[in-house]
Design an enzyme around this catalytic site. Structure first.
Site, PDB file in Angstrom:
ATOM      1  N   GLU A 114      -5.709  -3.914   0.534  1.00 34.10           N
ATOM      2  CA  GLU A 114      -4.634  -3.739   1.515  1.00 34.10           C
ATOM      3  C   GLU A 114      -5.035  -2.723   2.583  1.00 34.10           C
ATOM      4  O   GLU A 114      -4.630  -2.833   3.744  1.00 34.10           O
ATOM      5  CB  GLU A 114      -3.336  -3.337   0.795  1.00 34.10           C
ATOM      6  CG  GLU A 114      -2.751  -4.549   0.077  1.00 34.10           C
ATOM      7  CD  GLU A 114      -1.906  -4.217  -1.137  1.00 34.10           C
ATOM      8  OE1 GLU A 114      -1.561  -3.051  -1.342  1.00 34.10           O
ATOM      9  OE2 GLU A 114      -1.608  -5.166  -1.904  1.00 34.10           O
ATOM     10  N   GLY A 130      -0.457  -9.517  -6.146  1.00 34.73           N
ATOM     11  CA  GLY A 130       0.948  -9.769  -5.817  1.00 34.73           C
ATOM     12  C   GLY A 130       1.331 -11.234  -5.744  1.00 34.73           C
ATOM     13  O   GLY A 130       2.435 -11.570  -5.335  1.00 34.73           O
ATOM     14  N   GLU A 147     -10.560  -6.695  -7.974  1.00 35.12           N
ATOM     15  CA  GLU A 147      -9.250  -7.237  -7.611  1.00 35.12           C
ATOM     16  C   GLU A 147      -9.434  -8.383  -6.613  1.00 35.12           C
ATOM     17  O   GLU A 147      -9.592  -8.142  -5.403  1.00 35.12           O
ATOM     18  CB  GLU A 147      -8.389  -6.155  -6.948  1.00 35.12           C
ATOM     19  CG  GLU A 147      -8.098  -4.974  -7.835  1.00 35.12           C
ATOM     20  CD  GLU A 147      -6.811  -4.268  -7.417  1.00 35.12           C
ATOM     21  OE1 GLU A 147      -5.943  -4.116  -8.271  1.00 35.12           O
ATOM     22  OE2 GLU A 147      -6.690  -3.905  -6.235  1.00 35.12           O
ATOM     23  N   SER A 187      -1.997  -9.201 -10.269  1.00 34.48           N
ATOM     24  CA  SER A 187      -0.971  -9.907 -11.051  1.00 34.48           C
ATOM     25  C   SER A 187      -1.096  -9.693 -12.554  1.00 34.48           C
ATOM     26  O   SER A 187      -0.809 -10.604 -13.334  1.00 34.48           O
ATOM     27  CB  SER A 187      -0.970 -11.405 -10.704  1.00 34.48           C
ATOM     28  OG  SER A 187      -0.600 -11.594  -9.349  1.00 34.48           O
ATOM     29  N   ASN A 228      -0.711   1.436  -9.628  1.00 33.58           N
ATOM     30  CA  ASN A 228      -0.770   1.684  -8.196  1.00 33.58           C
ATOM     31  C   ASN A 228       0.610   1.356  -7.621  1.00 33.58           C
ATOM     32  O   ASN A 228       0.966   0.187  -7.507  1.00 33.58           O
ATOM     33  CB  ASN A 228      -1.862   0.780  -7.593  1.00 33.58           C
ATOM     34  CG  ASN A 228      -1.859   0.793  -6.067  1.00 33.58           C
ATOM     35  OD1 ASN A 228      -1.209   1.625  -5.445  1.00 33.58           O
ATOM     36  ND2 ASN A 228      -2.595  -0.149  -5.480  1.00 33.58           N
ATOM     37  N   TRP A 229       1.366   2.392  -7.295  1.00 36.02           N
ATOM     38  CA  TRP A 229       2.744   2.163  -6.821  1.00 36.02           C
ATOM     39  C   TRP A 229       2.786   1.670  -5.377  1.00 36.02           C
ATOM     40  O   TRP A 229       3.838   1.302  -4.875  1.00 36.02           O
ATOM     41  CB  TRP A 229       3.566   3.463  -6.947  1.00 36.02           C
ATOM     42  CG  TRP A 229       4.005   3.771  -8.334  1.00 36.02           C
ATOM     43  CD1 TRP A 229       3.521   3.230  -9.501  1.00 36.02           C
ATOM     44  CD2 TRP A 229       5.045   4.684  -8.723  1.00 36.02           C
ATOM     45  NE1 TRP A 229       4.188   3.763 -10.579  1.00 36.02           N
ATOM     46  CE2 TRP A 229       5.126   4.668 -10.131  1.00 36.02           C
ATOM     47  CE3 TRP A 229       5.895   5.533  -8.016  1.00 36.02           C
ATOM     48  CZ2 TRP A 229       6.030   5.452 -10.845  1.00 36.02           C
ATOM     49  CZ3 TRP A 229       6.796   6.315  -8.728  1.00 36.02           C
ATOM     50  CH2 TRP A 229       6.864   6.267 -10.131  1.00 36.02           C
ATOM     51  N   LYS A 230       1.655   1.732  -4.672  1.00 34.08           N
ATOM     52  CA  LYS A 230       1.611   1.326  -3.263  1.00 34.08           C
ATOM     53  C   LYS A 230       2.698   2.083  -2.475  1.00 34.08           C
ATOM     54  O   LYS A 230       3.016   3.211  -2.815  1.00 34.08           O
ATOM     55  CB  LYS A 230       1.730  -0.188  -3.136  1.00 34.08           C
ATOM     56  CG  LYS A 230       0.721  -0.908  -4.050  1.00 34.08           C
ATOM     57  CD  LYS A 230       0.603  -2.362  -3.791  1.00 34.08           C
ATOM     58  CE  LYS A 230      -0.420  -2.960  -4.750  1.00 34.08           C
ATOM     59  NZ  LYS A 230      -0.691  -4.354  -4.494  1.00 34.08           N
ATOM     60  N   GLY A 285      -0.311  -3.235  -9.994  1.00 32.35           N
ATOM     61  CA  GLY A 285       0.551  -2.924  -8.861  1.00 32.35           C
ATOM     62  C   GLY A 285       2.010  -3.060  -9.241  1.00 32.35           C
ATOM     63  O   GLY A 285       2.599  -2.181  -9.876  1.00 32.35           O
ATOM     64  N   GLY A 286       2.606  -4.192  -8.902  1.00 31.15           N
ATOM     65  CA  GLY A 286       4.044  -4.408  -9.072  1.00 31.15           C
ATOM     66  C   GLY A 286       4.571  -4.038 -10.455  1.00 31.15           C
ATOM     67  O   GLY A 286       5.625  -3.407 -10.579  1.00 31.15           O
ATOM     68  N   HIS A 294      -9.033  -0.235  -1.468  1.00 27.79           N
ATOM     69  CA  HIS A 294      -8.096  -1.293  -1.853  1.00 27.79           C
ATOM     70  C   HIS A 294      -8.044  -2.336  -0.738  1.00 27.79           C
ATOM     71  O   HIS A 294      -8.102  -1.994   0.452  1.00 27.79           O
ATOM     72  CB  HIS A 294      -6.701  -0.700  -2.089  1.00 27.79           C
ATOM     73  CG  HIS A 294      -5.781  -1.681  -2.745  1.00 27.79           C
ATOM     74  ND1 HIS A 294      -5.178  -2.695  -2.050  1.00 27.79           N
ATOM     75  CD2 HIS A 294      -5.397  -1.815  -4.047  1.00 27.79           C
ATOM     76  CE1 HIS A 294      -4.447  -3.413  -2.903  1.00 27.79           C
ATOM     77  NE2 HIS A 294      -4.563  -2.900  -4.116  1.00 27.79           N
TER      78      HIS A 294
HETATM   79  P1  PGA Z   1      -0.368  -6.472  -8.349  1.00 24.75           P
HETATM   80  O1  PGA Z   1      -1.280  -5.480  -7.475  1.00 24.75           O
HETATM   81  O2  PGA Z   1      -0.483  -6.035  -9.785  1.00 24.75           O
HETATM   82  O3  PGA Z   1       1.017  -6.291  -7.799  1.00 24.75           O
HETATM   83  O4  PGA Z   1      -0.910  -7.839  -8.142  1.00 24.75           O
HETATM   84  C1  PGA Z   1      -2.505  -4.985  -7.977  1.00 24.75           C
HETATM   85  C2  PGA Z   1      -3.130  -4.055  -6.969  1.00 24.75           C
HETATM   86  O5  PGA Z   1      -3.092  -4.344  -5.775  1.00 24.75           O
HETATM   87  O6  PGA Z   1      -3.680  -2.995  -7.342  1.00 24.75           O
END
Ligand code: PGA
Length: 251
Positions: free
Chosen positions: A100, A174, A168, A213, A13-15, A234-235, A98
């Site tokens: 966010e 993050g 999640e 993470s 997930n590149w956000k 994510g990251g 998600h």
């Molecule tokens: P993260 O994000 O791997 O940067 O913790 C995961 C996500 O929000 O899908």
């Protein structure tokens, strides 16, 4: 009763990261996955990169997905993107719910359910995100919260084949912190039980991803947890080297 297990999926997930220059990472990933991974792989870049990203996938090494969609198929919704538009581009899956988006855009379970229904209507797979906040975990309510979110977010028309669940924990996203393998196992078991209650035996074949993470350093340990059928990353999905090292957990 089946004792088969779902084929794992590692989804990135590149956000809100990436410009056209980032397509080089997709090309690099494409080259690395030439060995053909022992799991499915999906990359979900921002909307602006979906069309050019299609040039880097033959759908064998990885598929392209989106990070959100609108519930309606078309209409006067300035700035929104319909699931049908994403399917038309060649997207295979869409992340919905998600944390966010729940936080930044006030999305509730009913809206997430409508979005998941839109994804299925357009013939794609819905990756439905659930997860507790820190205070809910501290209060011992993680499993209750996830059960409630599942009950609220799964559309009536969902079937086991078109659904992926991503657990999640909000506090792990993050942050560099993850739940212990035992804590992850407990929530994933709760999700599995809910899926079997909902879909019968085919509920065993719904993939339950862990997200929050996930990094090359912890991927093997996390992916070995019972009922963890892959990761939502994510990251660490932004760089092909790191993402490939996570996929490596399944080689
Ligand atoms: P993260 O994000 O791997 O940067 O913790 C995961 C996500 O929000 O899908």
């Amino acid at each position: 009763m089946t004792d088969r297990k779902p084929r794992p999926l590692v989804a990135g997930n590149w956000k809100m990261h990436g410009t056209r220059a980032s397509l080089a990472e997709l090309e690099s990933l494409w080259l690395k996955l030439g060995r053909v991974p022992a799991c499915d792989v999906a990359v979900c870049p921002p909307f602006t990169l979906l069309a050019p990203a299609m040039d880097y996938t033959d759908h064998r090494r990885f598929v392209i997905g989106a990070q959100d969609c609108h519930p309606e198929p078309a209409g006067a919704h300035t700035g929104d993107i319909a699931a049908e538009m994403l399917a038309d581009l060649g997207c295979r899956c869409v992340i919905v719910g998600h944390s966010e988006r729940r936080q930044d855009h006030g999305e509730d379970d009913a809206l997430v359910r409508a979005k998941a229904a839109a994804v299925l209507r357009a013939g794609m797979t819905a990756i439905v995100c659930v997860g507790e906040r820190a205070a809910e975990r501290d209060a011992g309510a993680a499993e209750r919260v996830v059960e409630r979110q599942l009950a609220g977010c799964l559309p009536a028309e969902a079937d086991a084949a078109s659904l992926i669940i991503a657990y999640e924990p909000v506090w792990a996203i993050g942050s560099g912190r993850t739940p212990s393998p035992q804590e992850i196992a407990a929530v994933h078991r709760t999700v599995r039980v809910a899926l079997i209650a909902r879909f019968g035996d085919t509920g065993r074949m719904v993939r339950i991803l862990y997200g929050g993470s996930v990094k090359p350093a912890n991927a093997c340990e996390l992916m070995a947890v019972e009922n963890v059928d892959g990761a939502l990353v994510g990251g660490a999905s932004l760089r092909a080297d790191d993402f490939d090292a996570i996929i490596e957990a399944y080689r």
